[in-house]
Design a protein around this motif. Structure first.
Motif, PDB file in Angstrom:
ATOM      1  N   UNK A 149       0.797  -1.370  -0.145  1.00 29.49           N
ATOM      2  CA  UNK A 149       0.121  -0.168   0.086  1.00 29.49           C
ATOM      3  C   UNK A 149       0.847   1.367  -0.042  1.00 29.49           C
ATOM      4  N   UNK A 150       2.029   1.159   0.842  1.00 28.21           N
ATOM      5  CA  UNK A 150       2.828   2.616   0.954  1.00 28.21           C
ATOM      6  C   UNK A 150       3.506   2.590  -0.452  1.00 28.21           C
ATOM      7  N   UNK A 151       3.996   1.633  -0.969  1.00 28.81           N
ATOM      8  CA  UNK A 151       4.600   1.567  -2.247  1.00 28.81           C
ATOM      9  C   UNK A 151       3.720   2.307  -3.413  1.00 28.81           C
ATOM     10  N   UNK A 152       2.402   1.663  -3.502  1.00 27.23           N
ATOM     11  CA  UNK A 152       1.288   2.263  -4.048  1.00 27.23           C
ATOM     12  C   UNK A 152       1.173   3.912  -4.120  1.00 27.23           C
ATOM     13  N   UNK A 153       1.045   4.319  -2.819  1.00 24.69           N
ATOM     14  CA  UNK A 153       0.821   5.690  -2.599  1.00 24.69           C
ATOM     15  C   UNK A 153       1.888   6.570  -3.080  1.00 24.69           C
ATOM     16  N   UNK A 154       3.224   5.922  -2.866  1.00 21.86           N
ATOM     17  CA  UNK A 154       4.493   6.879  -3.395  1.00 21.86           C
ATOM     18  C   UNK A 154       4.289   6.859  -4.808  1.00 21.86           C
TER      19      UNK A 154
END
Length: 268
Positions: A149-154
């Motif tokens: 999720x954090x990778x997708x947000x970035x």
């Protein structure tokens, strides 16, 4: 405040409709991501690889196909979400300017874009995590999904920034591929034997990669890595919203309406 929420609801509906119209991105999510993660697991050798986990300052050993699947899934997810946000932001630029000129506050438009990014990133992260469960069982599945999720947000935030820099969808996709490839391939010890280099810590997806690899085989919670990932996401999202504010800036005098925009889009 009630009218602001009404504007936000309208802007959110427009943002989700724009995402749903991107059939190429949806096709990539449904077909390419499962295909790539399956091939990474089945084709790459199972030879053990050492990965340096910074939260515990030690190496852990994973099978090469598992580690490649994890990093490859994160890269595929990053590319898809970056492309989706780039296309949605670029295609809606003219309509966003019309909404602002009609009285829509920029804050609700920006909030709607951020909210749509969160929803898209969460949906794709859960989908990818569930698919990888068909091949092996991570030690911390919730942490694995959080790292994805954090990778997708970035990279979704990077997609918003790219939409303010380039106009061509091909150029935006090319830049997203290049940035994510440099970022994530350098962190894969199968590709880069120096993946534990100190310089890798400054790459955008470093926190996300550390989180998902930790989730694969350790019971520790890498809070610093998750916070680093969210910091990158917030920073890039802030940059993207600043670019959005500049792109929708207008010098039209207050009270002047624009033909073709309904009165329901008026500002509070």
């Amino acid at each position: 405040m009630k009218r602001w929420w009404g504007c936000f609801g309208t802007a959110m509906r427009f943002a989700l409709i724009e995402q749903a119209r991107n059939r190429l991105a949806l096709l990539i999510v449904l077909l390419f991501v499962p295909l790539w993660t399956t091939l990474a697991f089945e084709v790459v050798a199972q030879a053990p690889l050492r990965f340096y986990v910074r939260p515990v300052s030690r190496f852990m050993v994973l099978e090469g196909n598992v580690l490649t699947q994890i990093v490859g899934a994160l890269q595929a997810l990053a590319l898809v979400v970056a492309f989706m946000m780039f296309v949605a932001t670029a295609r809606s630029a003219h309509f966003d300017r019309r909404l602002v000129r009609s009285g829509f506050p920029r804050s609700c438009l920006a909030a709607a874009k951020c909210a749509s990014l969160v929803l898209v990133a969460a949906a794709v992260a859960v989908y990818v995590t569930a698919w990888m469960h068909l091949f092996w069982r991570p030690t911390q599945p919730v942490l694995l999904a959080a790292g994805m999720f954090t990778g997708a947000l970035i990279y979704g935030s990077i997609g918003i920034v790219l939409a303010a820099v380039v106009r061509s969808e091909l150029a935006g996709m090319f830049l997203a591929i290049m940035i994510s490839s440099i970022d994530l391939l350098l962190q894969n010890p199968l590709i880069n034997p120096q993946a534990d280099s100190a310089l890798v810590r400054y790459l955008p997806a470093h926190g996300a990669v550390q989180s998902v690899v930790t989730a694969a085989g350790l019971h520790v919670m890498p809070w610093s890595c998750l916070l680093q990932g969210f910091a990158w996401a917030l920073g890039m999202a802030g940059l993207g919203m600043a670019a959005f504010a500049l792109r929708t800036r207008t010098h039209r005098p207050a009270g002047v309406s624009v033909p073709g925009v309904q009165e329901t889009a008026s500002a509070p």
